[in-house]
Design a protein around this motif. Structure first.
Motif, PDB file in Angstrom:
ATOM      1  N   LEU A   4       0.834  -1.199   0.000  1.00  0.00           N
ATOM      2  CA  LEU A   4       0.000   0.000   0.000  1.00  0.00           C
ATOM      3  C   LEU A   4       0.872   1.253   0.000  1.00  0.00           C
ATOM      4  CD1 LEU A   4      -2.664  -1.131   2.652  1.00  0.00           C
ATOM      5  CD2 LEU A   4      -2.662  -1.489   0.169  1.00  0.00           C
ATOM      6  N   TRP A   5       0.554   2.196  -0.887  1.00  0.00           N
ATOM      7  CA  TRP A   5       1.329   3.435  -1.014  1.00  0.00           C
ATOM      8  C   TRP A   5       0.356   4.575  -1.308  1.00  0.00           C
ATOM      9  CZ3 TRP A   5       6.955   3.137  -2.841  1.00  0.00           C
ATOM     10  CH2 TRP A   5       7.579   4.384  -2.770  1.00  0.00           C
ATOM     11  N   PRO A   6      -0.437   4.986  -0.322  1.00  0.00           N
ATOM     12  CA  PRO A   6      -1.485   5.979  -0.575  1.00  0.00           C
ATOM     13  C   PRO A   6      -0.925   7.329  -1.005  1.00  0.00           C
ATOM     14  CG  PRO A   6      -1.172   5.658   1.779  1.00  0.00           C
ATOM     15  CD  PRO A   6      -0.357   4.597   1.103  1.00  0.00           C
ATOM     16  N   ARG A   7      -1.719   8.046  -1.809  1.00  0.00           N
ATOM     17  CA  ARG A   7      -1.270   9.322  -2.364  1.00  0.00           C
ATOM     18  C   ARG A   7      -2.219  10.474  -2.021  1.00  0.00           C
ATOM     19  NH1 ARG A   7       3.217  10.549  -5.510  1.00  0.00           N
ATOM     20  NH2 ARG A   7       2.141  10.902  -7.474  1.00  0.00           N
ATOM     21  N   SER A   8      -3.011  10.306  -0.992  1.00  0.00           N
ATOM     22  CA  SER A   8      -3.909  11.371  -0.551  1.00  0.00           C
ATOM     23  C   SER A   8      -4.179  11.182   0.933  1.00  0.00           C
ATOM     24  CB  SER A   8      -5.232  11.324  -1.317  1.00  0.00           C
ATOM     25  OG  SER A   8      -5.965  10.151  -0.986  1.00  0.00           O
ATOM     26  N   PRO A   9      -4.556  12.238   1.649  1.00  0.00           N
ATOM     27  CA  PRO A   9      -4.943  12.065   3.054  1.00  0.00           C
ATOM     28  C   PRO A   9      -6.069  11.047   3.208  1.00  0.00           C
ATOM     29  CG  PRO A   9      -4.587  14.382   2.590  1.00  0.00           C
ATOM     30  CD  PRO A   9      -4.516  13.675   1.258  1.00  0.00           C
ATOM     31  N   TYR A  10      -6.984  11.023   2.251  1.00  0.00           N
ATOM     32  CA  TYR A  10      -8.066  10.037   2.277  1.00  0.00           C
ATOM     33  C   TYR A  10      -7.495   8.627   2.213  1.00  0.00           C
ATOM     34  CZ  TYR A  10     -11.824   7.086   0.435  1.00  0.00           C
ATOM     35  OH  TYR A  10     -12.712   6.067   0.227  1.00  0.00           O
ATOM     36  N   GLY A  11      -6.567   8.396   1.278  1.00  0.00           N
ATOM     37  CA  GLY A  11      -5.959   7.079   1.137  1.00  0.00           C
ATOM     38  C   GLY A  11      -5.204   6.654   2.382  1.00  0.00           C
ATOM     39  N   VAL A  12      -4.494   7.593   2.991  1.00  0.00           N
ATOM     40  CA  VAL A  12      -3.748   7.299   4.219  1.00  0.00           C
ATOM     41  C   VAL A  12      -4.720   6.903   5.335  1.00  0.00           C
ATOM     42  CG1 VAL A  12      -2.266   8.273   6.009  1.00  0.00           C
ATOM     43  CG2 VAL A  12      -1.814   8.792   3.597  1.00  0.00           C
ATOM     44  N   ALA A  13      -5.818   7.628   5.447  1.00  0.00           N
ATOM     45  CA  ALA A  13      -6.806   7.326   6.485  1.00  0.00           C
ATOM     46  C   ALA A  13      -7.422   5.955   6.263  1.00  0.00           C
ATOM     47  CB  ALA A  13      -7.890   8.402   6.500  1.00  0.00           C
ATOM     48  N   LYS A  14      -7.667   5.603   5.002  1.00  0.00           N
ATOM     49  CA  LYS A  14      -8.230   4.288   4.691  1.00  0.00           C
ATOM     50  C   LYS A  14      -7.238   3.176   5.042  1.00  0.00           C
ATOM     51  CE  LYS A  14     -12.458   4.595   3.057  1.00  0.00           C
ATOM     52  NZ  LYS A  14     -13.584   3.854   3.680  1.00  0.00           N
ATOM     53  N   VAL A  15      -5.949   3.417   4.833  1.00  0.00           N
ATOM     54  CA  VAL A  15      -4.935   2.423   5.205  1.00  0.00           C
ATOM     55  C   VAL A  15      -4.962   2.184   6.718  1.00  0.00           C
ATOM     56  CG1 VAL A  15      -2.458   1.983   5.373  1.00  0.00           C
ATOM     57  CG2 VAL A  15      -3.420   2.852   3.237  1.00  0.00           C
TER      58      VAL A  15
END
Length: 341
Positions: free
Chosen positions: A147-158
């Protein structure tokens, strides 16, 4: 036989409505968690699904979630509630993190505490997201992809995704995550690019506007129908053992392809004069290519998508066309909006 009971957070959203329809069709007693009494979509929920029992709660308030669990006494909890508009997450990263990430922890803790008090197993579903893959490390993406999120939303989902795994492993909870790739429908919020396009095309076809402004037309996504995807959520909680599953179509399409089909639906072959690229709509950190493999879900859940990409786009455009009072190509638009079952 006593009917199963389900509690759905985020029930007024696209997925919540389709999931509630599906569970009601299977004889469930469905409860929906709604934040406050001024929710603008609450009237739609009551009009569309009057059988749903509404309970007030807030993902940021553990005590309200405990109260909701006590009232609903669910066998299954589907945690769909989140601040889900990716672009907004850069504007308010703190609130997105608290709700989309911290809200998962609060819901998991409410379920855990309720299970201990009531001595009753509750199966938990967490709505994870393909945005967690971000800068993709392999194509296609699977349950084991880094997992390598590219948005605050993605980070929160991780955060929510791994917290769900942690509660499953630490407390033996039946807690599953569905890593859902982009899924759309006529019920999609107008702030999302797919619905923004379908509504604009319908309004252009009926002479109510002349153009639409968009961001990166070359961004690619794996798009499916939300009605199909909620069936996968349900199937996960019917398994003997909890697990995590990628839910996707296995196809990738660009915004340009979406535009092609959307405009063709209303008889416009050249859309270049109707679409303007506006740098304001580009993401600070773009996710260029998302495409998932749902082999595990197909083999273990028996799940497969039923609505193709062209069918999905046409469904959305024709629904918006009907709402605008037009028929576009001369057909009477009758989009089939299914519950996924």
């Amino acid at each position: 036989m006593t009917a199963k009971r389900a509690l759905i957070t985020g029930i007024t959203g696209q997925d919540g409505l389709y999931l509630a329809e599906l569970l009601l069709s299977k004889g469930y007693e469905v409860w929906g968690l709604v934040r406050g009494q001024n929710n603008p979509k609450l009237d739609l929920l009551r009009e569309t699904l009057p059988e749903v029992k509404v309970v007030t709660g807030d993902l940021l308030d553990l005590s309200s979630l405990m109260k909701s669990m006590t009232l609903a006494r669910p066998d299954e909890v589907y945690n769909l509630g989140a601040i889900s508009f990716v672009a907004y997450s850069w504007e308010n990263a703190r609130l997105t993190t608290d709700v989309t990430g911290g809200g998962v922890l609060n819901m998991l803790e409410a379920v855990r505490l309720y299970q201990d008090i009531a001595d009753h197993e509750v199966r938990f579903y967490q709505a994870s997201s393909s945005e967690m893959f971000g800068r993709v490390q392999e194509v296609p993406q699977s349950e084991t992809t880094l997992l390598w999120p590219r948005s605050p939303y993605g980070v929160a989902k991780v955060y929510g995704h791994y917290m769900t795994i942690n509660y499953r492993e630490s407390y033996g909870m039946h807690a599953s995550s569905g890593i859902l790739f982009n899924h759309e429908s006529p019920r999609r919020g107008v702030e999302f690019v797919t619905r923004k396009i379908s509504m604009a095309v319908a309004r252009i076809a009926t002479g109510k506007q002349t153009s639409v402004s968009l961001g990166n037309l070359d961004a690619k996504r794996d798009w499916g129908f939300a009605g199909d995807y909620v069936e996968a959520m349900y199937l996960m909680l019917q398994q003997d053992a909890a697990d995590d599953y990628v839910i996707s179509t296995g196809e990738t399409h660009s915004i340009r392809e979406f535009l092609d089909i959307a405009f063709e639906t209303v008889g416009i072959s050249d859309w270049s004069g109707h679409v303007h690229v506006d740098p304001r709509f580009f993401r600070p950190a773009e996710v260029d290519l998302l495409i998932g493999t749902s082999t595990k879900a197909q083999e273990k859940l028996g799940w497969t998508p039923t609505v193709s990409f062209p069918e999905l786009v046409k469904m959305m455009v024709e629904s918006d066309l009907a709402a605008e009072g037009g028929t576009g190509t001369g057909r009477i638009p009758t989009p089939e909006i299914r519950a996924g079952a």
